[in-house]
Motif scaffolding. Structure first.
Motif, PDB file in Angstrom:
ATOM      1  N   LEU A   1       0.797  -1.238   0.000  1.00  0.00           N
ATOM      2  CA  LEU A   1       0.000   0.000   0.000  1.00  0.00           C
ATOM      3  C   LEU A   1       0.828   1.286   0.000  1.00  0.00           C
ATOM      4  CD1 LEU A   1      -2.842  -1.204   2.394  1.00  0.00           C
ATOM      5  CD2 LEU A   1      -2.931  -0.974  -0.088  1.00  0.00           C
ATOM      6  N   GLY A   2       1.948   1.256  -0.687  1.00  0.00           N
ATOM      7  CA  GLY A   2       2.657   2.519  -0.938  1.00  0.00           C
ATOM      8  C   GLY A   2       3.630   2.947   0.136  1.00  0.00           C
ATOM      9  N   GLY A   3       4.066   2.013   0.982  1.00  0.00           N
ATOM     10  CA  GLY A   3       5.150   2.314   1.925  1.00  0.00           C
ATOM     11  C   GLY A   3       4.664   2.851   3.249  1.00  0.00           C
ATOM     12  N   GLY A   4       5.566   3.561   3.927  1.00  0.00           N
ATOM     13  CA  GLY A   4       5.227   4.120   5.238  1.00  0.00           C
ATOM     14  C   GLY A   4       5.677   3.220   6.371  1.00  0.00           C
ATOM     15  N   THR A   5       5.345   3.689   7.558  1.00  0.00           N
ATOM     16  CA  THR A   5       5.759   3.000   8.762  1.00  0.00           C
ATOM     17  C   THR A   5       4.485   2.819   9.587  1.00  0.00           C
ATOM     18  OG1 THR A   5       7.186   3.318  10.643  1.00  0.00           O
ATOM     19  CG2 THR A   5       6.336   5.289   9.716  1.00  0.00           C
ATOM     20  N   GLY A   6       4.355   1.728  10.363  1.00  0.00           N
ATOM     21  CA  GLY A   6       3.025   1.495  10.925  1.00  0.00           C
ATOM     22  C   GLY A   6       2.963   0.861  12.294  1.00  0.00           C
ATOM     23  N   ILE A   7       1.739   0.554  12.684  1.00  0.00           N
ATOM     24  CA  ILE A   7       1.450  -0.079  13.982  1.00  0.00           C
ATOM     25  C   ILE A   7       0.413  -1.170  13.743  1.00  0.00           C
ATOM     26  CG2 ILE A   7       0.554   0.278  16.332  1.00  0.00           C
ATOM     27  CD1 ILE A   7       1.163   3.285  16.011  1.00  0.00           C
ATOM     28  N   PHE A   8       0.594  -2.319  14.395  1.00  0.00           N
ATOM     29  CA  PHE A   8      -0.412  -3.384  14.364  1.00  0.00           C
ATOM     30  C   PHE A   8      -1.407  -3.093  15.484  1.00  0.00           C
ATOM     31  CE2 PHE A   8      -2.159  -7.482  15.646  1.00  0.00           C
ATOM     32  CZ  PHE A   8      -2.512  -8.027  14.413  1.00  0.00           C
TER      33      PHE A   8
ATOM     34  N   ALA B   1      -7.132  -7.757  14.234  1.00  0.00           N
ATOM     35  CA  ALA B   1      -5.961  -7.530  13.390  1.00  0.00           C
ATOM     36  C   ALA B   1      -6.187  -6.405  12.381  1.00  0.00           C
ATOM     37  CB  ALA B   1      -5.605  -8.820  12.639  1.00  0.00           C
ATOM     38  N   SER B   2      -5.436  -5.324  12.577  1.00  0.00           N
ATOM     39  CA  SER B   2      -5.492  -4.191  11.645  1.00  0.00           C
ATOM     40  C   SER B   2      -4.124  -3.516  11.665  1.00  0.00           C
ATOM     41  CB  SER B   2      -6.567  -3.201  12.109  1.00  0.00           C
ATOM     42  OG  SER B   2      -6.543  -2.008  11.350  1.00  0.00           O
ATOM     43  N   VAL B   3      -3.860  -2.713  10.634  1.00  0.00           N
ATOM     44  CA  VAL B   3      -2.600  -1.964  10.591  1.00  0.00           C
ATOM     45  C   VAL B   3      -2.918  -0.514  10.264  1.00  0.00           C
ATOM     46  CG1 VAL B   3      -0.460  -1.643   9.257  1.00  0.00           C
ATOM     47  CG2 VAL B   3      -1.150  -3.946   9.970  1.00  0.00           C
ATOM     48  N   VAL B   4      -2.275   0.406  10.977  1.00  0.00           N
ATOM     49  CA  VAL B   4      -2.361   1.819  10.577  1.00  0.00           C
ATOM     50  C   VAL B   4      -0.968   2.221  10.102  1.00  0.00           C
ATOM     51  CG1 VAL B   4      -2.097   2.617  13.007  1.00  0.00           C
ATOM     52  CG2 VAL B   4      -2.984   4.175  11.266  1.00  0.00           C
ATOM     53  N   LEU B   5      -0.927   2.809   8.905  1.00  0.00           N
ATOM     54  CA  LEU B   5       0.346   3.235   8.318  1.00  0.00           C
ATOM     55  C   LEU B   5       0.436   4.756   8.355  1.00  0.00           C
ATOM     56  CD1 LEU B   5       0.503   1.165   4.966  1.00  0.00           C
ATOM     57  CD2 LEU B   5       1.743   0.671   7.096  1.00  0.00           C
ATOM     58  N   PHE B   6       1.655   5.242   8.535  1.00  0.00           N
ATOM     59  CA  PHE B   6       1.898   6.690   8.500  1.00  0.00           C
ATOM     60  C   PHE B   6       2.977   6.967   7.464  1.00  0.00           C
ATOM     61  CE2 PHE B   6       0.484   5.675  12.811  1.00  0.00           C
ATOM     62  CZ  PHE B   6      -0.564   6.585  12.964  1.00  0.00           C
TER      63      PHE B   6
ATOM     64  N   ARG C   1       3.890   8.712  13.226  1.00  0.00           N
ATOM     65  CA  ARG C   1       3.705   7.477  14.019  1.00  0.00           C
ATOM     66  C   ARG C   1       4.072   7.737  15.479  1.00  0.00           C
ATOM     67  NH1 ARG C   1       6.629   1.589  13.267  1.00  0.00           N
ATOM     68  NH2 ARG C   1       8.492   2.812  13.714  1.00  0.00           N
ATOM     69  N   ARG C   2       5.127   8.490  15.699  1.00  0.00           N
ATOM     70  CA  ARG C   2       5.511   8.778  17.092  1.00  0.00           C
ATOM     71  C   ARG C   2       4.402   9.548  17.813  1.00  0.00           C
ATOM     72  NH1 ARG C   2      10.580   9.550  14.687  1.00  0.00           N
ATOM     73  NH2 ARG C   2      10.428  11.833  14.725  1.00  0.00           N
ATOM     74  N   ALA C   3       3.672  10.375  17.048  1.00  0.00           N
ATOM     75  CA  ALA C   3       2.577  11.143  17.675  1.00  0.00           C
ATOM     76  C   ALA C   3       1.397  10.231  18.041  1.00  0.00           C
ATOM     77  CB  ALA C   3       2.123  12.266  16.748  1.00  0.00           C
ATOM     78  N   ALA C   4       1.364   9.034  17.485  1.00  0.00           N
ATOM     79  CA  ALA C   4       0.308   8.076  17.841  1.00  0.00           C
ATOM     80  C   ALA C   4       0.671   7.311  19.120  1.00  0.00           C
ATOM     81  CB  ALA C   4       0.085   7.097  16.689  1.00  0.00           C
TER      82      ALA C   4
END
Ligand SMILES: Cc1ncc(COP(=O)(O)O)c(C=O)c1O
Length: 472
Positions: free
Chosen positions: A84-91, A244-249, A255-258
């Protein structure tokens, strides 16, 4: 529960669970067209269940104590980012939690003069209203196009103010399964210096496979300029067990602000990537194993079957007298309405025939309708589903619109819920034939018709009371 004096045998416990589940809708087989996602491949669900159990007792609270969590999460989030186009995320535990974190990150990364605000199309999922409610963000809801049901870019632009911290689009929105104009709206948000979240909870792990199978899917992911975060649920079209879900930033700072950390107490140091703190690594294990057990080929195959079923369903429903499909969905969610047939009665009729078709209430000028989530298993039974829809439509036409007892809507609209205790509310419901004892009630047309006649804030008050009664 009567806590037993002596511990009981596992066989006995499982038998009791089986009894409790007797009235549940079936989670496999495709006759339940909401809530559950079946690949039609039991060995995949079995692999997930075993991996889930293997990770069950691992606590994700402290990644330094359980490095397996970090390794697995990096792989799962990495797979989603690759698609989905890269980024960094959280499960996370699901779409709602992913959305909550995206809203928190937006709120905390941009300081505004007044109360932070968020612009969303009316078709955006209630998880955004929930996040706004929990996080003290105000919502500016804007209309969608009345024919395509896609977000209206001009309305979004007009709603942005100096206090807007986030603009939301969906890929697709749940109610009609259509993809909002992500590129246009993300561009508008970027030009105004505002973050833009794509809710791809449904579409993130679906649309790329549909596109590969030949569907027309517009760009919607993090590669689109202006998109700053995206949510993708693996427990939907990733076919993972729930949780199970992923949020990408797009930006690691977002991401640090999350994240959240607290050292303001005399106990262990708290570092949380998610809303939950202590939690089982079971869902992470289940998601990791599902991705591995299906692989690219498995998802491509599921995508092909899903696309074929969705196309057949749309065409078949459109051919049933009195029914019309809402919009032209790019995804595999299909909603249909009728000017001649009561759709709530149609849903009850289908339930009598062993199928669950989800009713949706009218809102913001969009008529009441039936919503079907087409999954990998639907194709095998799509003709049977169409047959049931046709029979249920004919039966509903015969029965005519729901006849509500005179004055009922006015009564419910005017109820002073604060003055009514749960028992009195239960009695009132029983007096119009609604059993709130928690045993699966197939006849819901009266309830839906009453709710449909109420404004949203009354619907919400009644629903909260309903929940309180069934758990009392
Ligand atoms: C588009 C969309 N976003 C978010 C959610 C919320 O997901 P969850 O139920 O996993 O919290 C849903 C659920 O159906 C959805 O359809």
């Amino acid at each position: 529960m009567n806590l037993p004096d002596k511990g009981r045998d596992v066989g006995e416990l499982l038998a009791e669970i089986a009894r409790m589940k007797e009235a549940d809708l079936p989670v496999r087989g495709g006759k339940v067209t909401a809530y559950v996602y079946d690949t039609g491949r039991p060995e995949v669900h079995e692999a997930a269940a075993r991996a889930y159990a293997e990770m069950l007792e691992v606590n994700t609270l402290d990644p330094t104590a359980f490095p397996s969590v970090v390794e697995m999460e990096r792989q799962v989030v990495g797979a989603v980012a690759d698609l989905l186009g890269g980024g960094t995320g959280i499960f996370t535990s699901g779409g709602t939690e992913s959305i909550m974190l995206a809203v928190k990150a937006a709120r905390d990364s941009r300081r505004v003069e007044g109360r932070p605000r968020m612009v969303l199309p009316v078709t955006a999922h209630p998880a955004f209203h929930k996040a706004a409610h929990y996080l003290g963000v105000a919502v500016d809801a804007v209309p969608v196009d009345p024919v395509t049901f896609r977000a209206d870019a001009a309305a979004v632009e007009a709603a942005i103010t100096g206090d807007t911290v986030l603009v939301v689009v969906s890929a697709p929105s749940y109610p009609q399964g259509v993809v909002d104009p992500v590129g246009r709206i993300a561009g508008i948000a970027a030009a105004r210096g505002v973050l833009c979240h794509v809710d791809a909870c449904v579409g993130g792990w679906l649309l790329p496979w549909l596109r590969a199978a030949g569907a027309e899917v517009p760009p919607f992911d993090l590669s689109v300029p202006g998109v700053t975060s995206l949510s993708c649920d693996l427990h939907k079209f990733g076919y993972s067990p729930k949780g199970a879900s992923v949020v990408l930033f797009a930006d690691p700072a977002l991401r640090r602000a999350a994240y959240f950390a607290s050292a303001s107490w005399p106990g262990y140091t708290v570092i949380n990537a998610t809303v939950q703190s202590s939690k089982s690594a079971g869902p992470l294990g289940g998601a990791w194993a599902t991705l591995q057990a299906l692989g690219r080929e498995g998802y491509l195959e599921l995508g092909r079957a899903t696309l074929a079923a969705a196309r057949r369903l749309r065409e078949g429903v459109a051919a049933i007298a009195g029914l019309r499909v809402l919009g032209a969905p790019e995804s595999s969610l299909v909603a249909f309405a009728s000017d001649e047939i009561d759709v709530f009665t149609l849903s009850d009729e289908a339930r009598k025939r062993g199928w669950f078709l989800q009713p949706q209430l009218s809102y913001a000028g969009i008529p009441a309708n039936i919503h079907i989530t087409v999954t990998g298993v639907t194709l095998r039974g799509v003709e049977a589903m169409l047959q049931v829809i046709a029979e249920s439509a004919a039966a509903a036409r015969e029965r005519g619109p729901v006849r509500l007892p005179e004055g009922l809507v006015e009564l419910v609209a005017g109820l002073d819920l604060e003055a009514l205790d749960d028992a009195a509310f239960g009695e009132l419901a029983a007096s119009v034939g609604v059993d709130l004892n928690g045993s699966g009630q197939p006849e819901m047309a009266v309830v839906n018709a009453v709710l449909d006649a109420l404004p949203a804030d009354r619907r919400e008050a009644v629903l909260i009371r309903f929940l309180s009664v069934i758990y009392s």
